[in-house]
Write a protein that holds these residues in place. Structure first.
Motif, PDB file in Angstrom:
ATOM      1  N   ASP A  17       3.642   8.909   2.257  1.00 42.21           N
ATOM      2  CA  ASP A  17       3.413   8.222   0.983  1.00 42.21           C
ATOM      3  C   ASP A  17       3.362   9.262  -0.126  1.00 42.21           C
ATOM      4  O   ASP A  17       3.185  10.457   0.130  1.00 42.21           O
ATOM      5  N   PHE A  19       1.536  10.281  -3.961  1.00 42.97           N
ATOM      6  CA  PHE A  19       0.379   9.989  -4.799  1.00 42.97           C
ATOM      7  C   PHE A  19       0.364  10.934  -6.000  1.00 42.97           C
ATOM      8  O   PHE A  19       1.006  11.993  -5.985  1.00 42.97           O
ATOM      9  N   ASP A  70       6.331   2.939   2.739  1.00 43.77           N
ATOM     10  CA  ASP A  70       6.445   1.716   1.967  1.00 43.77           C
ATOM     11  C   ASP A  70       7.891   1.557   1.497  1.00 43.77           C
ATOM     12  O   ASP A  70       8.791   2.274   1.960  1.00 43.77           O
ATOM     13  N   PRO A  99      -0.103  -2.968   1.246  1.00 51.30           N
ATOM     14  CA  PRO A  99      -0.253  -1.565   1.649  1.00 51.30           C
ATOM     15  C   PRO A  99      -0.973  -1.375   2.971  1.00 51.30           C
ATOM     16  O   PRO A  99      -0.886  -0.295   3.563  1.00 51.30           O
ATOM     17  N   GLN A 100      -1.700  -2.400   3.454  1.00 53.02           N
ATOM     18  CA  GLN A 100      -2.397  -2.267   4.727  1.00 53.02           C
ATOM     19  C   GLN A 100      -1.439  -2.010   5.885  1.00 53.02           C
ATOM     20  O   GLN A 100      -1.816  -1.417   6.892  1.00 53.02           O
ATOM     21  N   ASN A 102       0.858   0.045   5.964  1.00 55.00           N
ATOM     22  CA  ASN A 102       1.014   1.500   6.061  1.00 55.00           C
ATOM     23  C   ASN A 102      -0.355   2.141   5.887  1.00 55.00           C
ATOM     24  O   ASN A 102      -0.537   3.098   5.126  1.00 55.00           O
ATOM     25  N   GLY A 103      -1.332   1.594   6.612  1.00 52.19           N
ATOM     26  CA  GLY A 103      -2.726   1.993   6.411  1.00 52.19           C
ATOM     27  C   GLY A 103      -3.020   3.438   6.734  1.00 52.19           C
ATOM     28  O   GLY A 103      -3.885   4.050   6.112  1.00 52.19           O
ATOM     29  N   GLU A 106      -2.078   5.406   3.691  1.00 53.77           N
ATOM     30  CA  GLU A 106      -2.976   5.067   2.586  1.00 53.77           C
ATOM     31  C   GLU A 106      -4.341   5.725   2.772  1.00 53.77           C
ATOM     32  O   GLU A 106      -4.939   6.236   1.820  1.00 53.77           O
ATOM     33  N   LYS A 107      -4.851   5.708   4.009  1.00 54.40           N
ATOM     34  CA  LYS A 107      -6.126   6.371   4.281  1.00 54.40           C
ATOM     35  C   LYS A 107      -5.999   7.870   4.123  1.00 54.40           C
ATOM     36  O   LYS A 107      -6.914   8.536   3.608  1.00 54.40           O
ATOM     37  N   VAL A 109      -4.050   9.431   2.056  1.00 55.50           N
ATOM     38  CA  VAL A 109      -4.029   9.710   0.618  1.00 55.50           C
ATOM     39  C   VAL A 109      -5.450   9.748   0.067  1.00 55.50           C
ATOM     40  O   VAL A 109      -5.816  10.634  -0.728  1.00 55.50           O
ATOM     41  N   GLN A 110      -6.290   8.797   0.484  1.00 56.27           N
ATOM     42  CA  GLN A 110      -7.680   8.781   0.023  1.00 56.27           C
ATOM     43  C   GLN A 110      -8.419  10.051   0.435  1.00 56.27           C
ATOM     44  O   GLN A 110      -9.163  10.645  -0.360  1.00 56.27           O
TER      45      GLN A 110
END
Length: 297
Positions: A17, A19, A70, A99-100, A102-103, A106-107, A109-110
């Protein structure tokens, strides 16, 4: 909740992803098996720039079997399709506006954003912050580096060398996945799968305003649907509401034909008159005025 199958080995399946942080764009690639993140600062968000950095990651760790992303313009283009064909990996895309799916990325990135923000606020080295995360044990008992490379990474902190058992780590990871699924499913409702030619409503700004027909299932709980104006879109099952509008429409079309053969009954005049002449019922209860209204003699 649909729990993704854990890969049997490191770097078989990765998520990616993009960001934006502190005015800069970054590319993230994270391993599904070990949660090991790789990041690179991008000079541009073009597909060519993303592919160049991903080639560097693959040269370091090997080419994965599948890459999950995504539907961003960097991934949904002919250049990335050619990159996947040339390097021999399967490219899996998540459902748009969900987006879930590709969780893992996403996690990741956080986590990376939080590390970089703390490093900037504390005026520390961001590379050491990433190293600390890669060398820190996860809930399963092993660090991302141990799961990926089968060895501990040396950091600025003193370490004690200990043996490891990868089977115990994987059992712990599976147990944690099931625990997360049970906690998530307590507050959710099961959605039955959709079939071809099912009529659905698509979630959008106008709630469930658009009607569509299911064409096919292209992934786990991901469907291609055709709207009334002929457009085809891809949505997750959570964004599709199954309806019975076609059945109701056909029954509404058949109803006027039945009414043509059946005469409409009208009330006769004597019946209407009898209703008008029916006496009005009055209460027969004895009424006693209050004492305060009775005049004293």
């Amino acid at each position: 909740m649909l729990v993704a199958d854990l890969p049997s080995a490191p770097w078989q399946k990765v998520g990616t992803d993009l960001f934006h942080l502190h005015g800069k764009d970054y590319l993230l690639v994270i391993d599904y098996y070990s949660n090991y993140p790789e990041i690179a600062q991008l000079s541009s968000t073009s597909a060519q720039s993303v592919i160049v950095h991903m080639k560097g990651f693959f040269a370091r760790h090997g080419i994965p079997q599948s890459v999950v992303s995504d539907n961003g313009p960097q991934y949904a283009c002919e250049e990335f399709k050619e990159f996947a064909r040339q390097y021999g990996f399967k490219h899996i895309t998540s459902s748009p506006l969900y987006p879930q799916a590709n969780g893992q990325a996403e996690k990741g990135v956080q986590i990376v954003k939080r590390l970089l923000k703390k490093a900037k606020d504390g005026k520390t080295d961001p590379h050491l912050a990433l190293l600390s995360y890669r060398a820190a044990p996860l809930e399963c008992g092993a660090s991302p580096a141990e799961l990926l490379m089968c060895r501990k990474l040396r950091t600025t902190l003193p370490q004690v060398q200990q043996g490891h058992d990868s089977n115990i780590w994987m059992d712990n990871k599976k147990r944690l996945k099931l625990k997360q699924k049970m906690a998530y499913d307590r507050a959710t409702k099961y959605l039955e799968p959709l079939c071809e030619k099912d009529t659905v409503r698509i979630e959008g700004p106008d709630c469930w305003g658009r009607k569509a027909t299911v064409l096919s299932e292209v992934g786990p709980r991901s469907y291609i649907v055709e709207t009334e104006d002929g457009r085809t879109v891809r949505r997750n099952r959570r964004s599709l509401l199954k309806t019975q509008e076609d059945t109701d429409k056909h029954s509404a079309e058949e109803e006027p034909e039945e009414q043509k053969d059946t005469p409409v009954a009208h009330p006769t005049e004597p019946q209407a008159a009898s209703r008008m002449t029916e006496p009005v019922r009055r209460s027969t209860r004895a009424r006693k005025p209050p004492d305060r209204l009775i005049e004293n003699a």
